[in-house]
Structure formats: C-alpha cells, structure tokens
Write an enzyme that holds these catalytic residues in place. Structure first.
Site, short mmCIF file in Angstrom:
data_model
loop_
_atom_site.label_atom_id
_atom_site.label_comp_id
_atom_site.label_asym_id
_atom_site.label_seq_id
_atom_site.Cartn_x
_atom_site.Cartn_y
_atom_site.Cartn_z
N GLY A 487 0.82 -1.20 0.00
CA GLY A 487 0.00 0.00 0.00
C GLY A 487 0.86 1.26 0.00
N ASP A 488 0.59 2.13 0.99
CA ASP A 488 1.39 3.32 1.05
C ASP A 488 2.41 3.25 2.17
OD1 ASP A 488 -0.46 3.19 3.03
OD2 ASP A 488 -1.12 5.29 2.89
#
Lengths: 573, 347
Positions: A487-488
C-alpha cells in the site's frame, strides 16, 4: 585406451609400408636373380659352344697334320718299300718330320707309321719323353694289329680320318704318353696301287690339349668331357675320370641327369643342367660334338660348369642392396606413419580437450576450425554447438535473474519487497550484534493517500508511489535499504550507525523533502508522510520488537497530527 | 566310465612299451651285389619274419673287402661274395662256420652246389662257411652264320681260320688261366717254368684276335661292326642275352676243357647278431622266387635249376686265387702292348 587410435593407426600404416616395400624388394630381387641366372646360363652355353668349336678346330689341325705326314710316307713309298738303305733313309726323313711336328705341338705324345702286315708292326715311331723326343729302335717296335686305332683305320678310304675313343694309354714303352688320357688321330696310308698298307697315328694328350683350350676361360669354369656312353674323361675331380679303366664306370649323367638326353641322341645338341652338391650347386652347359660320323664313337659330350654360388654372388650383392633399400624405406614408412597418425590425432585430441573443458567449465578453447577436412567440419560443428549452448544458457540465466528480481522486488516502484527487507534486517541484526553498532528501522506511511488515490485516480496514485520511492532512495545512503511493505507503507533500514542521532538527520531530511509538492502527470500533488523509528538495541534486539516499536512510533506520529516523525522510544503497551 | 577304465589302464601299461618294441625290432644287415636282394623280395622277407632288412650294395670286390673288414665284420650279418673272396675272408677270420642242415632249402639245390668239399674256397677244417647262391660261367659265344659247327675247344680262339674275327677279354688273370687250360695245365697254379710258353701262347692269341675287350657293351658293338665269329664271354650268359637282344644269331658253348666260372655265396659274418635270422635269410634266398629273379632279372644262373639248353654245366671250374696275380698282370701288360716274342722277364 590402452592402445590409442594413434598407436593403432601408426602400426597399420607402418605395417603396410614395411609390407609394401618388402614385397616389392622381394619381387625385384627374385626377378633380377632369375635374369642374372639366365644370363649366366647363356654365357656358359656360349662359352661351351666356343670351347667346342675350338676343340674341333684343334682336332682338325691334328687331322691335317696326320694327312700331310701320311702323304709324305706315301710319297716315299713307305711302309712297303723293301728293306735296304733307301728305306732306312726314307724312314729317317720321316722320323725327322715327326720330330718337327712334335716340337711344334707339345700335345702330340707320339707319332707313328704302322704297317698293315706283320701283325701291325710299327715302322717309324717317335715318342715324347719329358723334354726329349725319342726315335724308337727297330728292336723295340711293337705289334698293334689288335688296337682299334689300327684295324679300324685300315678299313678306311685314303684321306679319311679316324678319331679314337679317348682312353688312358696303357701301351708299355710309350714314354711320357703312358698313363695319359689319349686321343688317337689316324689316317690310312696307301701304296701306289691305292691299297691300304698302313696307318699314320698321332697320339694327342687330352690334358695338354684342354690346358691350351682352357687358358682363355675364366678360372672358375670347370670342364667336363665324356664319351658317347657318358664315361667321365675330364672332370674337376681327377679321381672320377676314366673309371672304366679301373673297372668301375662313372657316368656324367649320374651327376647331371639331363645329359642323358644328349647321350640318347635326340634332336638336342646342347642343354643346361644342374647338379646339387652338399655345399653348393653347379650349373653347367653341355654340347654334343659330332666327331666321327659312321663310327660307334660318333660324338663326345663337352660341358662347362660353374658353381651356382659364383653366379649368385652377384645376386647376393644385389640382395644386400635391396635389403638396405627395404630397411630404409621401412624406416621411412614408420616415420611417415608416426607423423601421419600424429597429424590425424592431434586435432582430435584438441577437440577432445575442448569438449572436456566445455563440459566441465563451460569455457571454450581454440578448435581446429580452419581445417578443410572432416576434422575441420567436426570442429566447426562442435564450435557452433558450443555457441548455441552458451547462448541458450545466457538466455536462461537472464530469465532466471528476472524471475528472481520479480520475486524480491515491488513491481511498481522497483524497491525490494517485504521478503527481501526481512532477510536484510535479519542479516543486519546479526552483524549489528557482532559489531555492536546500532541500527535503525524507519517506518514511513503516507498521509491521506487513500483520498489522493480516489480523487486523482489509481494511475496518478501509482505515479505518486513511484515518486515517493525515488524520494526515499535519494534521501538515504546506498547501503541503506528502502523497501515497500505494501500500500502506502515504506520502510527504511539504516545500518552501521555510528551515532543514533544520524537517524534524526535522515528523518529531518525526509520530512523536509515531503514538504515540497510533487509534479505528477502535470498535477501538482502535495504528499506528506508520518514516520516512526525504532533503534537497535534501544528498542529491542529482534525483528519483531524492532518492527513493533517502529510501527508504534509511526502511529504515535500519526496521532500527533500527521506529517511528522517520532524518534522517541515508545512505551510498550 | 567304469567300462573305460580297464582300457585306459591297459593303454597306460602298453604305451611305454611301444617305442621299446620299435627300437628292439631286429634289423638284418646285408652286404650284397646289385640284383641279389631286390627291394620287392626283401619286403616279403621282412613281412614274414617281422624284421627290417638293411641292404648295402657293393660294385666290386675291393669295396666289399673294405666294408666287411671295417669293424671286423661287426657291421654286417650276411655277405655275398665269390668263392675266391670267401676263401680270403675265412683266412682273415671274418666269417663264422654254418650248418647247411639247418637251412632247409639247401635240399632244393642241385647236387653239385651241395657237394661242399668239392667247391673250392668255402670250407676249412671240415667246416662249411658259405652257401652257393648264384654263378656265371665264361663260355664261348659263336656266330652261327659263320660257324656251322659249335666250337668244341678253347683252342678255337687260336684257330687261324678266324684270324681277326676273335674277341678275347682284356684281363691278365683270366687270360693266363685260359692259356693254361688250352695247354692242359691247372688254370690257377701255373708253374714258373710254364710261364714263357704260356706267354707265347697269349702272343699268338693276340695275333689271332681282332682285339681284347673290357666291357660287355664294347664287345657287343665290336661283334656287330667287325663280323666277329668267336667270342670269349667273360660276362657269360649276360653277353649272350645282350647279343641275342641285338638280333645276332649266336650260340653258346662250354668248351670241353671246362669254363671258368665265378660262384657267389652267402656267408655269415663273424659279427652277426642273430644266427637264426641270418640262416633264415639264406633259406629265403634259396626259395624259387629269389633264385628265379637272378635268372630273369640279371641273366645269371641260380643253384636250383640247370640253365636251359646247356650242355657241360658239369664242366665248370670255380675260380680260385691264382698263384701270382702280379706276375700275370706284368706279363699281360707287355703282351697287350704288342711286344714281340720272346719276352724276357727281368727279375
């Protein structure tokens, strides 16, 4: 591999070479040997024929002498003239003539005028006695009517010549002629009325006659002479001659069987014959010489022999030379065989070595690819195969590397993935424990990334993530590991810290960079991040605790209002 | 397997004996003249007695003497030699006496060949040393076309009617024996005083003959080419056969003075290894096949049958050593050389 192909091939070539030169040598030897033998036989035959002609010439000369002497006796009306001074005078003159003839011809042993009457009483007789010539006294003259040289001559016509069989002269009182092989040459003597009244007889010593004839011949020629029955008259071994005179007959055909054909009186007049003795053979040429046509002794056999070894001496010299040539050419063949087998097996060897090395080390060696023969073709094929194998191997390796990269990196940002990060962290922890140098784990979580993703789309989101990855890499050392956990979420492993405060500098630098807007697909995007740090050994000495602490610190930063970082140690909750 | 074993055992016992048997095979060693032991006949004897026969052939008396005396007679079991030679060998002790009664076939022989005391040279001290085997007599051959009556006497050789048509033999011993016979003397014992007249007789013979021959072939060709009427046949019937084969119309007689004849006998050497085997050979030689071969193959006479058509077979005079062979030879050489009488003998 006990006997290599080089050895076998060499042996084969050498054997062939030696065999070929040997066979050639043998054939040339045997054919030249035959030629030499034939030539020697021809020479021998020619020499025998010449000797025969000379013999006949010699005999003819004696016959002429006999005829001349007979005509002188006839002219002086001997031997029928009555006793008296006139007769004595005529006999003396004749004796002088005999003497003169015998002086001129050393082979004449005796010349006689023999009367037909008085049981063949000799009338005038001159004998050779050593160097002297003796006129025999009237009282010592002998009766010869029972000798064939008289009774057969008396039956001849005037002017005819009789040649006797050759015998040993056993007539006592013959002086030097006694015991000598003798030829009686005789011719009748007639009176004025043409009646045969006596004979003129010349005794010729066969040995002396042949000594003269033989003087022209090479010394290794041996002379043979036989009468029409084959009784040996002249033979290299004196003891074998005139066997019939001692009651045992020795025949030439027992030594040279072929001569029997000449004795039988067929069409042949000359031939070559051989006699094998213990040590060597003899090769001989024989001719049949007609001497007395119409008489039982109508021919004699004359032969010349020479030892076969003498003829073969030439061929044995030739043989030695041929053996030398054969040996030399065999050696040459051997050398050529060695070189040729080397020349063939050397490239094979280098190909073998190349194959072995390639198999072992995947490395190429120089191959004899420039040859224009089958070996060159083999080498070229092999080189081509090598290249193909190497090319395919390279391709395989590349693919494997790519796969491996894929398995260990985030496809979007190209950063190492979670798995790689944990491996490195594990590894770093081990070395940090050894070196007692601290390390730091830094969690980076982008703020409000979900909203950004929703507003600008996933494409831009992905770009943003890539830009963040670049940002994180650019702000850290090469030796540090930047990974994307998903993800981030990003994580940075900073090893070999001399001072934990350095981490603060990194945090600060990152924070500052996040404050700048990013240009992504012509969108100016403001991306900020919350960061948390855990330190080894301050916050734990294993992966789990370090990660938990970093996570907590990061959440502490989020709770502190985002876009900040937390460096402090977190209380475990 | 059990059946084979006895065979193997017997082989094992017999095999070592086989070479011994071969080596022990007896050999009878003969010293003889060509034609006396032809290979085909010898083979019969070998088969009959299971022995090997080694035949050594000789061509003249001198060689025979040399071979027999070489090892004191140890090299041969049997020899064949004429009566004069047998006499010599008995003197030398090279022979051993034999018993004719043990040789059954001697009973097949003509009586005159069994009357041992009357055969000169083969007995000594009442013991017999040799068995007669073959003989040839020296008769006279005459040309039937020239002589209507056969010559009765040796004196025919001197007959002036045949001057230049007589052939006599060139041999000193026989020549003097012949002259002695013609003069009614003992042919082998000429008294010293008789030599001059016999020499003159021989000179007379020389003046009557065409020539003296040595070889039978020589005599045959002289006979043919010179119209010979009378021939002293030193080689006997062999010459008769030769002349008849040439187509000559010739007759053969034994003169009334008797004909000189040689008689060859078998005798056993002192070194003979097996007396019984040697006797068996002599017995075999007196069987018809061997004895007939002498007549048929060699033109000789055998001791079993009288030769065909011959009168006077009882007038044969077996050769004996002569009183002085050298003297005869010396004189004969001079006679032959043509010396004129009288011949003075220098001591």
């Amino acid at each position: 591999m006990k006997f290599g192909i080089a050895f076998k091939l060499g042996c084969l070539l050498a054997a062939f070479g030696v065999l070929a030169s040997g066979v050639t040598g043998y054939y040339s030897y045997s054919s030249s040997r035959n030629l030499l033998l034939k030539a020697a036989e021809r020479d021998l035959l020619t020499a025998t024929q010449v000797l025969g002609r000379n013999l006949r010439g010699g005999i003819d000369a004696v016959a002429r002498d006999a005829l001349i002497l007979a005509s002188v006796a006839q002219a002086r009306r001997l031997p029928t003239q009555p006793e008296g001074a006139l007769r004595a005078h005529a006999e003396n003159d004749l004796a002088e003539l005999f003497r003169a003839q015998m002086q001129a011809h050393p082979q004449y042993m005796q010349i006689r005028l023999i009367g037909a009457g008085d049981h063949g009483l000799e009338r005038v007789r001159v004998d050779r006695d050593g160097h002297r010539l003796l006129r025999i006294d009237r009282a010592k003259l002998q009766e010869k009517s029972h000798y064939a040289y008289l009774f057969e001559t008396l039956s001849l016509a005037p002017g005819q010549i009789r040649l006797s069989p050759i015998v040993i002269n056993r007539e006592l009182g013959a002086h030097s002629g006694l015991g000598k092989p003798t030829l009686h040459v005789s011719t009748p003597v007639v009176d004025a009325g043409g009646r045969v009244v006596g004979a003129l007889v010349i005794n010729v010593d066969l040995d002396q006659m042949f000594d003269q004839l033989k003087s022209d011949l090479p010394s290794h020629y041996q002379v043979y002479l036989s009468n029409r029955w084959g009784d040996l008259l002249i033979h290299p071994d004196h003891r074998r001659t005139f066997g019939f005179d001692q009651g045992r007959r020795l025949f030439i055909q027992d030594e040279f069987a072929d001569v029997a054909r000449l004795l039988e009186g067929g069409g042949e007049t000359s031939l070559i014959s051989r006699h094998e003795t213990v040590d060597s053979g003899l090769v001989a040429a024989f001719v049949r010489l007609s001497v007395n046509t119409g008489n039982s002794e109508r021919f004699i056999i004359l032969g010349l022999a020479q030892p076969e070894s003498h003829v073969l001496a030439e061929t044995s010299r030739l043989g030695q030379r041929i053996v030398q040539v054969v040996l030399l050419s065999s050696l040459l063949a051997l050398a050529i065989a060695i070189v040729a087998s080397r020349a063939l097996t050397h490239p094979l060897m280098s190909i073998t070595l190349a194959v072995q090395q390639f198999a072992r080390e995947r490395r190429t060696r120089p191959l004899p690819i420039h040859r224009h023969d089958e070996l060159g073709q083999l080498a070229r094929s092999f080189a081509q195969m090598q290249e193909e194998i190497l090319g395919q191997l390279d391709e395989l390796n590349q693919r494997r590397d790519a796969l491996e990269h894929l398995a260990r990196h985030d496809p979007l940002t190209g950063l190492p993935n979670r798995r790689v990060f944990f491996e490195r962290l594990d590894h770093a922890l081990a070395s940090a424990r050894r070196s007692a140098k601290p390390l730091a784990v830094l969690f980076v979580d982008l703020d409000h990334f979900k909203e950004l993703n929703d507003s600008l789309g996933h494409g831009v989101g992905d770009r943003v993530l890539q830009a963040v990855a670049n940002l994180l890499r650019s702000a850290t050392r090469e030796s540090d590991t930047v990974a994307r956990l998903g993800g981030d979420e990003f994580v940075i492993l900073i090893e070999q810290l001399d001072d934990p405060q350095q981490v603060l500098a990194v945090l600060h630098k990152l924070h500052e960079r996040f404050q700048l807007p990013m240009l992504v697909d012509r969108h100016e995007v403001q991306v900020q991040a919350s960061m948390g740090v855990s330190l080894f050994p301050r916050d734990g000495d294993d992966i789990e605790s370090l990660l938990q602490q970093a996570d907590r610190a990061m959440y502490a930063a989020k709770n502190a209002g985002r876009n900040t970082y937390n460096y402090e140690a977190q209380d475990p909750r | 397997m059990t059946r084979i074993r006895p065979l193997l055992v017997s082989l094992a016992i017999l095999l070592p004996l086989a070479p011994g048997l071969a080596a022990g095979a007896e050999a009878l060693r003969l010293l003889a003249w060509p034609g006396y032991a032809d290979a085909d006949l010898v083979e019969r004897f070998e088969q009959r007695h299971g022995v090997a026969v080694e035949v050594t052939l000789v061509g003249n008396d001198d060689v025979l003497r040399e071979k027999l005396s070489a090892n004191n007679g140890g090299d041969y079991d049997l020899i064949a030699a004429n009566t004069a030679e047998i006499h010599h060998y008995i003197e030398q002790g090279l022979l051993q006496p034999l018993q004719p009664a043990r040789i059954a076939n001697t009973t097949r022989q003509l009586w005159r060949f069994r009357d041992y005391p009357r055969i000169p040279g083969i007995s000594r001290d009442g013991k017999v040393y040799a068995i007669p085997y073959t003989y040839a007599e020296m008769g006279l051959i005459y040309d039937r076309t020239q002589l209507s009556e056969p010559p009765r006497s040796i004196a025919s050789l001197w007959d002036p009617r045949f001057q230049g048509r007589v052939l006599a033999f060139n041999g000193s011993s026989h020549a003097f024996s012949l002259a002695a016979q013609a003069a009614g003397l003992d042919p082998f014992r000429i008294e010293a005083a008789d030599f001059p007249r016999l020499t003159e007789r021989l000179i007379a013979l020389r003046r009557n003959v065409l020539t003296f021959y040595a070889q039978p072939e020589e005599a045959a060709s002289l006979f043919r080419e010179h119209r010979v009427a009378l021939l002293f046949a030193n080689y006997g019937r062999q010459q008769l056969k030769q002349l008849r084969d040439q187509g000559a119309d010739v007759g053969y007689v034994i003169p009334r003075e008797g004909a000189l004849a040689w008689l060859d006998c078998w005798a056993i050497s002192r070194g003979a290894r097996n007396m019984a085997l040697a006797e068996a050979w002599i017995d075999f030689a007196l069987e018809p096949p061997m004895s007939r071969a002498l007549v048929e193959r060699q033109g000789l006479s055998n001791t079993l049958e009288e030769p065909e058509n011959l009168e006077g077979a009882d007038r044969l005079i077996w050769l004996r050593p002569v009183e002085d062979a050298e003297r005869r030879a010396r004189l004969w050489e001079r006679i032959l050389s043509g010396e004129r009488p009288p011949l003075e003998e220098t001591p």
